[in-house]
Design a protein around this motif. Structure first.
Motif, short mmCIF file in Angstrom:
data_model
loop_
_atom_site.label_atom_id
_atom_site.label_comp_id
_atom_site.label_asym_id
_atom_site.label_seq_id
_atom_site.Cartn_x
_atom_site.Cartn_y
_atom_site.Cartn_z
N GLY A 1 0.82 -1.20 0.00
CA GLY A 1 0.00 0.00 0.00
C GLY A 1 0.85 1.25 0.00
O GLY A 1 2.05 1.23 0.28
N GLY A 2 0.23 2.37 -0.33
CA GLY A 2 0.92 3.64 -0.31
C GLY A 2 1.79 3.86 -1.54
O GLY A 2 1.97 2.97 -2.37
N PRO A 3 2.34 5.06 -1.67
CA PRO A 3 3.13 5.40 -2.86
C PRO A 3 4.57 4.91 -2.78
O PRO A 3 5.13 4.75 -1.69
CB PRO A 3 3.09 6.93 -2.86
CG PRO A 3 3.03 7.28 -1.40
CD PRO A 3 2.19 6.22 -0.76
N THR A 4 5.16 4.69 -3.94
CA THR A 4 6.58 4.41 -4.07
C THR A 4 7.11 5.32 -5.17
O THR A 4 6.65 5.24 -6.31
CB THR A 4 6.84 2.94 -4.44
OG1 THR A 4 6.30 2.10 -3.41
CG2 THR A 4 8.33 2.66 -4.56
N PHE A 5 8.05 6.19 -4.85
CA PHE A 5 8.48 7.23 -5.78
C PHE A 5 9.72 6.87 -6.59
O PHE A 5 10.09 7.60 -7.50
CB PHE A 5 8.74 8.53 -5.00
CG PHE A 5 7.55 8.99 -4.20
CD1 PHE A 5 6.43 9.52 -4.82
CD2 PHE A 5 7.54 8.86 -2.81
CE1 PHE A 5 5.33 9.93 -4.09
CE2 PHE A 5 6.45 9.27 -2.07
CZ PHE A 5 5.34 9.81 -2.71
N THR A 6 10.36 5.75 -6.27
CA THR A 6 11.57 5.36 -6.98
C THR A 6 11.25 5.02 -8.44
O THR A 6 10.33 4.25 -8.72
CB THR A 6 12.22 4.14 -6.31
OG1 THR A 6 12.46 4.47 -4.93
CG2 THR A 6 13.52 3.77 -6.98
N GLY A 7 12.00 5.60 -9.37
CA GLY A 7 11.81 5.30 -10.78
C GLY A 7 10.65 6.03 -11.43
O GLY A 7 10.36 5.83 -12.61
N VAL A 8 9.98 6.90 -10.69
CA VAL A 8 8.81 7.62 -11.21
C VAL A 8 9.27 8.90 -11.91
O VAL A 8 10.24 9.54 -11.50
CB VAL A 8 7.83 7.94 -10.07
CG1 VAL A 8 6.65 8.76 -10.58
CG2 VAL A 8 7.34 6.65 -9.42
N ASP A 9 8.55 9.30 -12.96
CA ASP A 9 8.87 10.52 -13.68
C ASP A 9 7.58 11.17 -14.15
O ASP A 9 6.49 10.57 -14.07
CB ASP A 9 9.78 10.21 -14.87
CG ASP A 9 10.56 11.44 -15.35
OD1 ASP A 9 10.34 12.53 -14.80
OD2 ASP A 9 11.36 11.29 -16.30
N LEU A 10 7.71 12.38 -14.65
CA LEU A 10 6.58 13.11 -15.23
C LEU A 10 6.86 13.32 -16.71
O LEU A 10 7.92 13.82 -17.08
CB LEU A 10 6.40 14.46 -14.54
CG LEU A 10 5.96 14.42 -13.07
CD1 LEU A 10 5.99 15.82 -12.47
CD2 LEU A 10 4.56 13.82 -12.94
N ALA A 11 5.90 12.94 -17.53
CA ALA A 11 6.06 13.13 -18.97
C ALA A 11 6.04 14.62 -19.28
O ALA A 11 5.33 15.40 -18.62
CB ALA A 11 4.95 12.41 -19.73
N PRO A 12 6.81 15.07 -20.29
CA PRO A 12 6.84 16.49 -20.66
C PRO A 12 5.45 16.99 -21.03
O PRO A 12 4.64 16.26 -21.58
CB PRO A 12 7.78 16.52 -21.86
CG PRO A 12 8.59 15.27 -21.77
CD PRO A 12 7.70 14.25 -21.11
#
Length: 641
Positions: free
Chosen positions: A630-641
């Protein structure tokens, strides 16, 4: 709050997000449903603290592969286990940098002293920081580590040895949990020398992918990318965590783009998000299991044949449909699907359960798996409003079919969102026994259960397994009392509906059934004392290890506590004990597979549901994984342009 007031409040909440102090260019905003309870996950069992700091600032010797419960190296690049299973030697990475903050600039990388310092704080009363911030380490204690540990010692700068009082194979998985985060001994010693040790837990320093930079004017938590992170700089420049307790306002903020990811909202808001083309619903199984336990000490439930026959009558699909949308899946065995062993057959003859629609682990590449339209709940008699939340084996009924992903949004030329929402099913097809024929336009409902039967119904045609088992046991009539939790659990959001569903299935076979829901204050005490015949229970795993389910819930040593079936089988117990100390996952898998075959044959309890985690995210977010914890995991996450 009326509609206009809610909309105005939503606009105000979103405006506050926009007017907050500027963030870094590529900052992901996660909107949580509740605030943290401190900044040190060793001192708090709150998921909000784990999510905010245990997955950004801190990390341990081991970690879970994203979207799974499979353990992999983290700060320790490898480890070795002694032949007797009682000594674990961890070899640390040589290039791990601690965070640099305004208050602290590390003079050295991670070494063994930091590991001894961090774990020793929770274990040893004479540690200079043991009593700091209240000195209560609930997770450390609940997992039995105070008695399990014998020594924690530094071998050299990059080697740490943990000696145990007994073999325990789940140790690497346990050390991947947030409470076992490794902190800087140098930082702690510097604060002690300066006379301000209380700063240690308020301004945390770790080795994780993000550095804590304090709070914004509106109390959001602010994190920046750790430029010297040992596993490579994160794609994001930063992460901001805001709190929006109201479910609808949180969903509106996601739709407006002021939040990129949100804590799961209530089902009505989830259905709204399902129709939004800018949002997708990533999904994956959680670590909660809901099951019914037979009291195996009470005749005729002490007969495995009777238990198997009763289990075969339960319509697991209908149980799942009785729960709120986006909440549960059908259980496929005595372990949640998220566990690394769950795909193993419970017996040589049984095929492995089918995984969820790809990606099975929750890993997203082009985009995460999207939640399908949920199975709706049938109407059940006397279903009270749910109380507020509180902090195989053989499959006797067919499993729920895999749903096809439902694409959100309204394509060109398709029906309007309002029409699509109206077309979402609101009631399930009738469950057994069927209701009388009704006009096609009228929704069907499961009728109220018939009055308790005094005798077992005569089987039509061939003798039923239940009738045969009861006849062999010398039982002419069977009456069962089913105890239902008066509180919600992740795998049973509406437990009363499950109890009514069981009553409908069993009374259709001529069994007299009463459903009770004793006060929660006495419920667990009376259940553990062995009072009820049949009881609904839920369990959420701690460390993603099979022993945390099979050993804790069905082991002989747990009778009178967590083993509410009061079932003690020597063959099963020996297998689980051997698996607990086995030196390899391959050997452990074989032993657990054999143990699950025993459960399938003896049927001390029937797994019914497992929790479903649905994570609403904007489509601009890439690389997101759904964690079974549960909950968020921020590793490896990105925002598309």
């Amino acid at each position: 709050m009326n509609t206009w007031r809610r909309l105005l409040a939503g606009m105000g909440a979103m405006a506050s997000l926009v007017m907050a102090e500027p963030a870094l260019a590529r900052t992901l905003v996660y909107c949580a449903d509740r605030p943290t309870e401190g900044y040190n996950p060793a001192l708090s069992t709150a998921p909000a603290t784990r999510d905010a700091f245990g997955r950004t600032v801190f990390e341990g010797l081991t970690r879970f592969r994203p979207g799974t419960t499979q353990v992999e190296p983290a700060l320790a690049e490898r480890w070795e286990v002694s032949a007797d299973g009682k000594t674990y030697t961890f070899f640390l990475r040589s290039d791990v940098a601690f965070h640099t903050t305004e208050r602290f600039r590390p003079s050295r990388p991670l070494n063994a002293e930091d590991v001894v310092w961090s774990l020793g704080r929770q274990w040893r009363d004479d540690h200079p920081y043991h009593a700091l911030s209240g000195g209560v380490y609930e997770t450390f204690a609940a997992l039995g580590l105070p008695d399990l540990l014998d020594r924690i010692e530094k071998v050299d700068d990059h080697t740490v040895r943990l000696s145990l009082t007994r073999p325990w194979a789940p140790l690497p998985a346990t050390l991947a949990l947030a409470f076992a985060a490794i902190q800087s001994a140098e930082y702690g010693q510097a604060l002690l020398k300066a006379g301000s040790p209380d700063v240690f837990d308020r301004e945390p320093v770790g080795t994780g992918p993000f550095v804590f930079r304090g709070t914004t004017r509106d109390d959001a938590l602010r994190f920046e990318a750790h430029e010297a992170y040992w596993d490579g700089r994160p794609p994001l420049d930063g992460v901001m965590i805001r709190v929006i307790p109201d479910s609808t306002l949180r969903a509106q903020a996601l739709q407006a783009g002021t939040c990129h990811v949100i804590a799961p909202p209530a089902p009505p808001d989830m259905e709204t998000l399902l129709l939004d083309r800018s949002v997708r619903l990533a999904q994956g199984p959680g670590l909660s299991l809901g099951y019914l336990a037979f009291n195996t000490t009470k005749p005729p439930l002490n007969d495995p044949a009777v238990r198997r026959a009763l289990a075969q009558l339960v319509d697991r699909n209908a149980v799942v449909a009785s729960q709120p949308p986006f909440s549960v899946l059908a259980a496929t065995g005595p372990l949640p699907d998220a566990l690394w062993l769950a795909a193993a057959p419970a017996s040589p003859e049984e095929a492995a359960p089918e995984p969820l629609p790809e990606p099975a682990t929750g890993q997203t590449q082009a985009g995460p798996a999207e939640a399908a339209a949920p199975e709706p709940a049938p109407a059940l008699a006397e279903d009270p409003a749910p109380p507020p939340p509180v902090a195989n084996a053989e499959n006797p009924a067919p499993l729920a079919p895999k749903p096809a992903p439902l694409k959100p949004g309204t394509p060109q030329g398709a029906a309007s969102p309002k029409a699509m929402a109206a077309s979402l099913p609101v009631e399930a097809p009738p469950a057994s026994p069927p209701s009388p024929p009704e006009p096609a336009s009228s929704p069907k409902a499961v009728p109220p259960p018939a009055p308790p039967s005094e005798t077992i119904a005569e089987p039509e045609g061939p003798e039923t397994p239940l009738h045969a088992a009861l006849t062999k046991a010398g039982v002419q009539k069977l009456a069962l009392g089913v105890w239902v939790m008066p509180v919600q659990r992740p795998a049973f959001p509406q437990p009363r509906r499950v109890g009514e569903r069981l009553r409908a299935d069993w009374e259709a076979a001529g069994v007299s059934v009463s459903v009770e829901s004793p006060d929660w204050g006495d419920y667990l005490k009376r259940v553990r004392a062995g009072e009820p015949q049949v009881v609904l229970m839920g369990w959420t795993g701690d460390n993603g290890d099979p022993d945390n389910f099979l050993g804790v819930l069905l082991g002989c040593e747990a009778v009178g506590s967590t083993n509410v079936a009061r079932w003690c089988d020597k063959t099963f117990d020996d297998l689980v004990r051997k698996a607990r100390i086995a030196g390899s996952d391959t050997e452990r898998a074989r032993l657990y597979r054999d143990a699950m075959a025993v459960v399938a044959d003896q049927m001390p309890w029937l797994p019914l549901t497992q929790s479903l985690i649905v994570q609403p995210i904007r489509r601009s977010v890439t690389g997101w994984t759904v964690s079974p914890f549960g909950g968020p995991t921020f590793t490896g996450v990105d925002l598309a342009p």
